[in-house]
Design a protein around this motif. Structure first.
Motif, PDB file in Angstrom:
ATOM      1  N   GLU A 197       0.859  -1.191   0.000  1.00 32.37           N
ATOM      2  CA  GLU A 197       0.000   0.000   0.000  1.00 32.37           C
ATOM      3  C   GLU A 197       0.890   1.234   0.000  1.00 32.37           C
ATOM      4  O   GLU A 197       1.639   1.474   0.940  1.00 32.37           O
ATOM      5  CB  GLU A 197      -0.903  -0.011   1.237  1.00 32.37           C
ATOM      6  N   TYR A 198       0.825   1.994  -1.101  1.00 37.80           N
ATOM      7  CA  TYR A 198       1.674   3.172  -1.228  1.00 37.80           C
ATOM      8  C   TYR A 198       0.929   4.460  -0.907  1.00 37.80           C
ATOM      9  O   TYR A 198       1.537   5.508  -0.769  1.00 37.80           O
ATOM     10  CB  TYR A 198       2.252   3.255  -2.644  1.00 37.80           C
ATOM     11  N   ALA A 199      -0.409   4.389  -0.832  1.00 36.29           N
ATOM     12  CA  ALA A 199      -1.179   5.585  -0.479  1.00 36.29           C
ATOM     13  C   ALA A 199      -1.015   5.868   1.006  1.00 36.29           C
ATOM     14  O   ALA A 199      -0.654   4.996   1.793  1.00 36.29           O
ATOM     15  CB  ALA A 199      -2.648   5.392  -0.824  1.00 36.29           C
ATOM     16  N   GLN A 200      -1.296   7.096   1.393  1.00 33.84           N
ATOM     17  CA  GLN A 200      -1.148   7.494   2.796  1.00 33.84           C
ATOM     18  C   GLN A 200      -2.185   6.771   3.652  1.00 33.84           C
ATOM     19  O   GLN A 200      -3.379   6.810   3.383  1.00 33.84           O
ATOM     20  CB  GLN A 200      -1.344   9.000   2.927  1.00 33.84           C
ATOM     21  N   ASN A 253       0.906  12.591  -8.785  1.00 30.37           N
ATOM     22  CA  ASN A 253       0.054  11.788  -7.903  1.00 30.37           C
ATOM     23  C   ASN A 253      -0.045  10.328  -8.342  1.00 30.37           C
ATOM     24  O   ASN A 253      -0.081   9.418  -7.521  1.00 30.37           O
ATOM     25  CB  ASN A 253      -1.351  12.412  -7.837  1.00 30.37           C
ATOM     26  N   ASP A 254      -0.107  10.076  -9.666  1.00 30.61           N
ATOM     27  CA  ASP A 254      -0.213   8.697 -10.158  1.00 30.61           C
ATOM     28  C   ASP A 254       0.998   7.866  -9.758  1.00 30.61           C
ATOM     29  O   ASP A 254       0.874   6.681  -9.443  1.00 30.61           O
ATOM     30  CB  ASP A 254      -0.350   8.684 -11.690  1.00 30.61           C
ATOM     31  N   GLN A 295       1.148   6.671  -5.901  1.00 29.20           N
ATOM     32  CA  GLN A 295       0.326   5.546  -5.464  1.00 29.20           C
ATOM     33  C   GLN A 295       0.633   4.263  -6.232  1.00 29.20           C
ATOM     34  O   GLN A 295      -0.205   3.370  -6.323  1.00 29.20           O
ATOM     35  CB  GLN A 295      -1.151   5.917  -5.605  1.00 29.20           C
ATOM     36  N   SER A 296       1.830   4.178  -6.784  1.00 26.20           N
ATOM     37  CA  SER A 296       2.228   2.973  -7.509  1.00 26.20           C
ATOM     38  C   SER A 296       3.625   2.535  -7.076  1.00 26.20           C
ATOM     39  O   SER A 296       4.352   3.277  -6.410  1.00 26.20           O
ATOM     40  CB  SER A 296       2.215   3.228  -9.021  1.00 26.20           C
ATOM     41  N   ARG A 319       7.008   4.545  -7.565  1.00 23.56           N
ATOM     42  CA  ARG A 319       7.523   5.530  -6.626  1.00 23.56           C
ATOM     43  C   ARG A 319       8.834   5.078  -5.994  1.00 23.56           C
ATOM     44  O   ARG A 319       9.740   5.882  -5.787  1.00 23.56           O
ATOM     45  CB  ARG A 319       6.490   5.803  -5.534  1.00 23.56           C
ATOM     46  N   GLN A 371       7.333   7.414   3.203  1.00 24.95           N
ATOM     47  CA  GLN A 371       6.437   6.294   2.909  1.00 24.95           C
ATOM     48  C   GLN A 371       7.150   5.205   2.121  1.00 24.95           C
ATOM     49  O   GLN A 371       6.875   4.020   2.305  1.00 24.95           O
ATOM     50  CB  GLN A 371       5.212   6.794   2.151  1.00 24.95           C
ATOM     51  N   THR A 382      -0.252  -3.587   4.206  1.00 26.82           N
ATOM     52  CA  THR A 382      -0.041  -2.366   4.973  1.00 26.82           C
ATOM     53  C   THR A 382       0.845  -2.676   6.172  1.00 26.82           C
ATOM     54  O   THR A 382       1.197  -3.830   6.425  1.00 26.82           O
ATOM     55  CB  THR A 382      -1.375  -1.779   5.471  1.00 26.82           C
TER      56      THR A 382
END
Length: 400
Positions: free
Chosen positions: A37-40, A169-170, A173-174, A177, A208, A270
């Motif tokens: 999970e790369y999103a906050q 942003n894309d 969340q991948s 990053r 992150q 996560t």
């Protein structure tokens, strides 16, 4: 009922073994698609007052979660070679795919008054690589004369100079990053290596990324340590490679099913769900120990392998079910929270703890039914006086 379950398991052992094997293969295949999970991660529910205020703040002022900070601390930063290297880093990073913009002291904007249009205009302080120390000194004088950027992009007292890298942003969340952040760190270190400058990296993308890599590494480390410790204890008591091998099969099936289940549910790994594999290992091994110990005890009593296995499923199956259910019940509470990440954790933990009970109950009796009965060496631990005295001492403390 438990006697009926025991007979069904032992009568259909080949069918059950093949079914569990196929399930493990399928879940293992699905597990290969598990992503980090790369999103906050947000622990608070969306309707929480703090979350609402935070969302309004982002709508008004924007978010800094896409900004990675590269910092250099150097009292002699404004030297020709260092400034040129810093500008080369900026240009190299700006051309990387996924980078929206880069800002540092070498490309700051200053406000100029346009008397013809009666308006203000922004112009870069430096639009080209400096060719002399005089140009650099001029840049330094202008930069340090702009109080707006003091404490934001540089701190003249601490001799600290920042580079703000805005990532799209894309990419944030991948998995891309990780490669992008790694490339930024590598570029910076290579270019600044000749100067021995003190470098620092920060910002949510960097933090992150490091956290995601840490979680992935520590999941494997904890799984390995949990397996080695629990299997080592198991070997100490049973002195049987066969027992360790069968227990390993149980926990392997359990962990593969947990990973596969996350993929089927559309979940990602996560920092919380990373705890589940070691948790399943330290649940699966004790289940195996309880079943195996009872099997040895009953075999010594009856001298018949099938009878011993039926009694194991009857008595230990019921006890293990209760212990696993009480463990699962603790994780069920997370499902009723308003936090998305806690709900995921609760669902995955609860389902797979129950699953681990089922794999233990079926696999251990079936696998041992296919092999000869335990040898004298395997059941020797039941006659150890030190263990018996220890158990009697614990019983006495509990009762009295």
């Amino acid at each position: 009922m438990w006697q009926f379950i025991a007979k069904v398991i032992l009568r259909n052992r080949i069918v059950i073994l093949v079914s569990i094997g196929l399930l493990a293969i399928f879940m293992g295949y699905k597990a290969s698609f598990l992503q980090m999970e790369y999103a906050q991660a947000t622990m608070l529910p969306e309707n929480d007052s703090v979350s609402v205020v935070y969302q309004k703040f982002k709508e008004k002022f924007g978010s800094d979660r896409g900004i990675m900070i590269v910092a250099v601390k150097d009292s002699s930063f404004f030297e020709l070679n260092k400034v040129r290297a810093w500008m080369q880093i900026r240009d190299s990073i700006a051309h990387l795919p996924g980078i929206a913009s880069v800002m540092t002291v070498s490309n700051l904007q200053n406000i100029f008054k346009d008397t013809l249009t009666n308006s203000f205009m922004l112009k870069p302080l430096l639009s080209h690589q400096p060719n002399s120390q005089a140009e650099v000194d001029s840049l330094k004088a202008v930069v340090e004369g702009l109080p707006f950027y003091e404490g934001r992009l540089f701190n003249s007292e601490a001799h600290l100079y920042l580079m703000g890298v805005l990532i799209e942003n894309d990419v944030l969340q991948s998995k891309t990053r990780e490669d992008l952040v790694g490339e930024i760190v590598k570029l910076t270190k290579e270019k600044m290596a000749p100067f021995n400058s003190e470098l620092h990296f920060s910002g949510l993308p960097y933090i992150q990324t490091v956290t995601a890599q840490m979680v992935r590494h520590e999941v494997m480390l904890f799984m390995l340590l949990a397996t080695l410790i629990t299997l080592g204890i198991m070997y100490f008591f049973f002195r049987s490679g066969k027992a360790i091998f069968f227990a390993s099969i149980v926990v392997t099936v359990g962990v593969l099913c947990a990973f596969g289940f996350m993929v089927l549910m559309g979940y990602k790994m996560t920092i919380l769900t990373g705890v589940i594999p070691p948790l399943l290992i330290v649940i699966g091994i004790p289940n195996s120990v309880f079943l195996l110990n009872k099997y040895h005890t009953e075999y010594l009593t009856h001298g018949d392998k099938r009878t011993a296995l039926i009694v194991v499923i009857q008595k230990i199956g019921k006890a293990t079910l209760l212990t696993n259910l009480t463990t699962a019940a603790g994780f069920v509470t997370f499902i009723f929270t308003e936090s998305h990440i806690l709900k995921q954790f609760g669902i995955v933990a609860t389902v797979n703890i129950i699953g681990m009970f089922l794999w233990s109950l079926m696999l251990i009796p079936i696998l041992f039914s296919l092999y000869p009965p335990p040898s004298v060496k395997n059941v020797k631990h039941l006659e150890r006086k030190s263990i018996r005295r220890g158990v009697e001492w614990l019983v006495n403390i509990v009762l009295n």
